[in-house]
Every structure is written in structure tokens, then in C-alpha cells.
Design a protein around this motif. Structure first.
Motif, short mmCIF file in Angstrom:
data_model
loop_
_atom_site.label_atom_id
_atom_site.label_comp_id
_atom_site.label_asym_id
_atom_site.label_seq_id
_atom_site.Cartn_x
_atom_site.Cartn_y
_atom_site.Cartn_z
N MET A 203 35.51 53.80 40.43
CA MET A 203 36.59 52.75 39.52
C MET A 203 36.26 51.47 39.92
O MET A 203 34.94 50.77 41.03
N HIS A 204 35.86 50.96 38.68
CA HIS A 204 35.66 49.66 38.60
C HIS A 204 36.61 48.37 39.10
O HIS A 204 37.86 48.55 38.37
N LEU A 205 36.32 48.06 39.80
CA LEU A 205 36.90 47.15 40.73
C LEU A 205 36.84 45.35 40.64
O LEU A 205 35.78 44.71 40.60
N PHE A 206 38.35 45.08 39.95
CA PHE A 206 37.79 43.79 39.74
C PHE A 206 38.30 42.48 40.23
O PHE A 206 39.89 42.84 40.98
N PHE B 159 47.15 38.39 34.05
CA PHE B 159 45.93 39.89 33.03
C PHE B 159 45.07 38.76 32.55
O PHE B 159 44.80 39.24 30.74
N GLU B 160 44.21 38.41 32.74
CA GLU B 160 43.03 38.10 32.75
C GLU B 160 41.58 38.03 33.31
O GLU B 160 41.81 37.47 33.96
N LEU B 161 40.49 38.54 33.07
CA LEU B 161 39.19 38.47 33.73
C LEU B 161 38.98 37.28 33.21
O LEU B 161 38.62 36.26 32.29
N ASP B 162 38.04 36.39 34.54
CA ASP B 162 37.86 34.60 34.14
C ASP B 162 36.50 35.19 33.58
O ASP B 162 35.75 36.07 33.72
N GLU B 163 35.65 33.98 33.55
CA GLU B 163 34.12 34.34 32.06
C GLU B 163 33.27 35.35 33.23
O GLU B 163 32.49 35.90 32.23
N GLU B 164 33.08 35.19 34.05
CA GLU B 164 32.06 36.14 34.96
C GLU B 164 32.39 37.57 35.36
O GLU B 164 31.71 37.91 34.76
N GLU B 165 33.55 37.44 35.92
CA GLU B 165 34.39 38.98 35.45
C GLU B 165 34.19 39.64 34.31
O GLU B 165 34.09 40.58 34.24
N ALA B 166 34.84 38.67 33.49
CA ALA B 166 34.63 38.77 31.62
C ALA B 166 33.33 39.90 31.09
O ALA B 166 32.90 40.60 30.75
N LYS B 167 32.33 38.68 31.54
CA LYS B 167 31.19 39.20 31.37
C LYS B 167 30.47 40.29 32.03
O LYS B 167 29.67 41.30 31.17
N HIS B 168 30.55 40.37 33.00
CA HIS B 168 29.99 41.40 33.59
C HIS B 168 30.48 42.91 33.43
O HIS B 168 30.21 44.29 33.50
N SER B 169 32.18 43.15 32.84
CA SER B 169 32.96 44.55 32.69
C SER B 169 31.75 44.69 30.76
O SER B 169 31.75 45.42 30.79
N SER B 170 31.73 43.23 30.20
CA SER B 170 30.53 43.99 28.89
C SER B 170 29.90 43.98 28.94
O SER B 170 28.93 45.24 28.65
#
Length: 236
Positions: free
Chosen positions: A1-4, A12-23
Motif C-alpha cells: 500500500m502506497h501511503l502519503f 486533494f493534491e500531494l505536496d512537492e516532496e510527496e509528488a516527487k516521491h510518487s513519480s
């Protein structure tokens, strides 16, 4: 499970650090399923929607995870090295802790306190540890708590101080935990609490406890105590 982690439940949007980690790290894209928590028990199942550097998501399921039926509070005088305090917060969060209070005691150097305790950074470390350990509640972290005021305001069901008088035996913290209740454990600085502080704590209803037969560093003592309390609560 990918937890953010997204503390603002209506963003309803990931912050910059979380977004970078996801991609970049997880290589997730539009249509993939992720889970998002606000650190206060809310768990959302979401569908990713990636648009360039913006990583949004649509919530498809939402639930509130109940808190556990006991609380662990660790009040600790910070060490003189920032990295040790950060490591301690990370491990306490992984084990399970509701609150971490940094104490200013007589043996705490006030000039170095702000340098070794950065609350913004510690919150970020706690958030990462919460996700890593698949939890949905962020521990509350407080700093600059004056010892005298703090212990007078303490209201937990069990109030314990890690202190063993010379040539005197006290019970291990494990045996002093009350099931399904809140437990506060005080951990002293390098050089330990002063005699006056110990006496004041005892006057305020605290009980002395041991963390074992060996002398532990401050950060090790905090983790050992946290683990013992969680273990005692988990056993029937």
C-alpha cells in the motif's frame, strides 16, 4: 500500500516532496491507486491524476481509523546532537507514541536547544516515519517545556520518571503500566535529572522506574521505555 501524507484533507493534491516521491521513486502515474492520511486518523483511497509536476488525486473511499485504547507520552530532555534527537523521533514514531515532549531541565543547555531541536524538521521526520510504519496518526511534538511547569500540568493516568537511586532497586517500567490507559515517561538529559527535579516529580505523583540493568544514552532510554510501554499494553 502506497501511503502519503496530506494534512489538509480538502486539498486533494500531494505536496512537492510527496509528488516527487510518487513519480520518481515509486513510478506511479495517472490511474494508479494510492492512500492518503491527514495524520489524524483519516484514511482515503484515491486515484492519482498526474499533470506535469502537479500530482492530484480523486478520493474514492474514506474512513476514520479509531485511535488505540491507550496513550504513550515520552517527555525527554534533548541530546546535544540534532541527529540523535531526529533519530529518536523517527524510532519513537515507528514504535508508536501519541506525544513527544522535549523538556528543558536544569542540566539542559538552553543555548544549544534551538540548534538541536527543530520542530519543523522533527514534524517532517515524524510524518515520514508514520507513513513508513503504516500508521494514520502523527505524534504531537512539543518543545521548550519547562520541567517544573510540565510535571505540575501532567494529567496522564500513570506518571513515571526513569530514575534509579544509587544502591536502590525500583520496578521496571514494564511492570508499572496500567492497561488501556495513558502513560507518561520522563527521560532525563546527559547527567540525569537534578535531585531537586526528582523530588519535585515525586511530590507531583510520579513514580521512579528502571529501564534495565545497564546505563543508557538519552535517546536509547526513550526508545527502550516507549517499546516497553507498548509491549506491556499489547500483552493480555
Amino acid at each position: 500500500m502506497h501511503l502519503f501524507y496530506q494534512p489538509h484533507e480538502n486539498l486533494f493534491e500531494l505536496d512537492e516532496e510527496e509528488a516527487k516521491h510518487s513519480s520518481k521513486v515509486l513510478r506511479l502515474g495517472s490511474g494508479d491507486i494510492i492512500y492518503v492520511t491527514n495524520g489524524k486518523g483519516l484514511l482515503q483511497k484515491c486515484i492519482l491524476n498526474v499533470q506535469a509536476r502537479k500530482v492530484g488525486y480523486e478520493v474514492v473511499e474514506s474512513s476514520l481509523i479509531p485511535r488505540r485504547n491507550f496513550e504513550v507520552v515520552i517527555a525527554v530532555a534533548p541530546t546535544r546532537k540534532a541527529e540523535r534527537n531526529e533519530w529518536m523521533v523517527e524510532k519513537l514514531t515507528e514504535i508508536g507514541v501519541e506525544r513527544i515532549d522535549f523538556l528543558v531541565s536544569e542540566h539542559t543547555n538552553p543555548e544549544t536547544l534551538n540548534r538541536v531541536v527543530n520542530q519543523v524538521r522533527l514534524n517532517r521526520i515524524a510524518a515520514s516515519a508514520m507513513k513508513q510504519s503504516q500508521q494514520y496518526y502523527m505524534p504531537v511534538i512539543t518543545v521548550n517545556n519547562k520541567f517544573d511547569t510540565f510535571i505540575k500540568d501532567a494529567s496522564e493516568d500513570s506518571r513515571l520518571i526513569a530514575y534509579v537511586p544509587e544502591q536502590n532497586k525500583v520496578e521496571h517500567v514494564f511492570s508499572r503500566v496500567r492497561k488501556n490507559s495513558s502513560t507518561l515517561l520522563l527521560i532525563g538529559p546527559e547527567g540525569d535529572f537534578s535531585n531537586r527535579e526528582v523530588e519535585l516529580a515525586l511530590e507531583q505523583g510520579f513514580s521512579t522506574v528502571s529501564l534495565g540493568p545497564t546505563r543508557l544514552r538519552t535517546e536509547t532510554a526513550a526508545i527502550a521505555g516507549c517499546h516497553a510501554i507498548n509491549l506491556a499494553q499489547g500483552l493480555s
